[in-house]
Design an enzyme around this catalytic site. Sequence first.
Site, PDB file in Angstrom:
ATOM      1  CB  SER A  48      -0.976   0.002   1.170  1.00  0.00           C
ATOM      2  OG  SER A  48      -0.309  -0.170   2.386  1.00  0.00           O
ATOM      3  CB  CYS A  78      -4.901  -7.191   0.347  1.00  0.00           C
ATOM      4  SG  CYS A  78      -3.741  -7.665   1.613  1.00  0.00           S
ATOM      5  CB  ILE A 143      -0.720 -12.363   1.207  1.00  0.00           C
ATOM      6  CG1 ILE A 143      -1.170 -13.650   0.518  1.00  0.00           C
ATOM      7  CG2 ILE A 143       0.791 -12.171   1.066  1.00  0.00           C
ATOM      8  CD1 ILE A 143      -1.071 -13.621  -0.995  1.00  0.00           C
ATOM      9  CG  HIS A 179      -4.797 -11.456  -2.080  1.00  0.00           C
ATOM     10  ND1 HIS A 179      -4.305 -10.485  -2.920  1.00  0.00           N
ATOM     11  CD2 HIS A 179      -4.245 -11.221  -0.875  1.00  0.00           C
ATOM     12  CE1 HIS A 179      -3.484  -9.694  -2.249  1.00  0.00           C
ATOM     13  NE2 HIS A 179      -3.424 -10.117  -1.006  1.00  0.00           N
ATOM     14  CD  GLU A 181      -6.238 -11.089  -5.926  1.00  0.00           C
ATOM     15  OE1 GLU A 181      -7.311 -11.118  -5.282  1.00  0.00           O
ATOM     16  OE2 GLU A 181      -5.171 -10.676  -5.438  1.00  0.00           O
TER      17      GLU A 181
HETATM   18  N1  GLN Z   1       0.853  -5.726   3.853  1.00  0.00           N
HETATM   19  C1  GLN Z   1       0.514  -5.018   2.663  1.00  0.00           C
HETATM   20  C2  GLN Z   1       0.345  -3.536   2.939  1.00  0.00           C
HETATM   21  O1  GLN Z   1       0.302  -3.140   4.054  1.00  0.00           O
HETATM   22  C3  GLN Z   1      -0.745  -5.550   2.044  1.00  0.00           C
HETATM   23  C4  GLN Z   1      -0.495  -6.945   1.585  1.00  0.00           C
HETATM   24  C5  GLN Z   1      -1.309  -7.362   0.401  1.00  0.00           C
HETATM   25  O2  GLN Z   1      -1.868  -6.545  -0.328  1.00  0.00           O
HETATM   26  N2  GLN Z   1      -1.302  -8.639   0.163  1.00  0.00           N
HETATM   27  O3  GLN Z   1       0.274  -2.778   2.031  1.00  0.00           O
END
Ligand code: GLN
Length: 212
Positions: A48, A78, A143, A179, A181
């Site tokens: 992010s 996510c 994840i 996720h 996808e």
């Molecule tokens: N940990 C990531 C974040 O903080 C997000 C992980 C993901 O999009 N799989 O941006």
Amino acid sequence: MKIGVLALQGAFREHLSALQDCGAEAFPVRKTVQLEGLQGLVIPGGESTAIGQLMVQYGFDRALPALAADGVPVYGTCAGLILLAREVIGEAALRPDGSSGQYRLGLMDIVAHRNAYGRQRESFEAELDIPVLGATPFRGVFIRAPYVVSGGPGVEVLARHEDRIVMARQGQYLVTAFHPELTGDRRIHEYFLRLAADRADKGLAKRGSSRL
Ligand code: GLN
């Protein structure tokens, strides 16, 4: 259905194939001009901080709120969930201008906890009960996932994992901490496409219309 997937960084290709599997015309969005005429937008998972910095660099920090103000549905997965959140807690990152706090669009009335799952459970899979998708559980792939700590009155909780909110909707906004996808199950993409079709039918995705 013409759906864009923000393709600055992260798992955008998988979203493109998932949407295409569902019969949508899906393409990667790398420039703000490509937002023109979209009926929906996906902000994928990834990092992010990186996505946020690139968003500012390429002008999406202005273009995406404008698209949203037209009523166009946006689905954040996510990292996309984090970027849509009004507030982010947990491991914060610096904004591109050096000030503290995670850069975000802040369009959805949720508080997101970033990197909420400790080391042991950084990545895991779990069967989720998602009533809006029917009785069959959905395999959630998490994840380094965030979760939704809380949502405002307009936020509908669509799924929880061990009491934590991992899927939510507020009008035109949909988020999942996991996720979909990365699995073969297309029910969440279909759900988002139905949302986008509904908005298009009602003519709410036109410039100048009001939001839900
Ligand atoms: N940990 C990531 C974040 O903080 C997000 C992980 C993901 O999009 N799989 O941006």
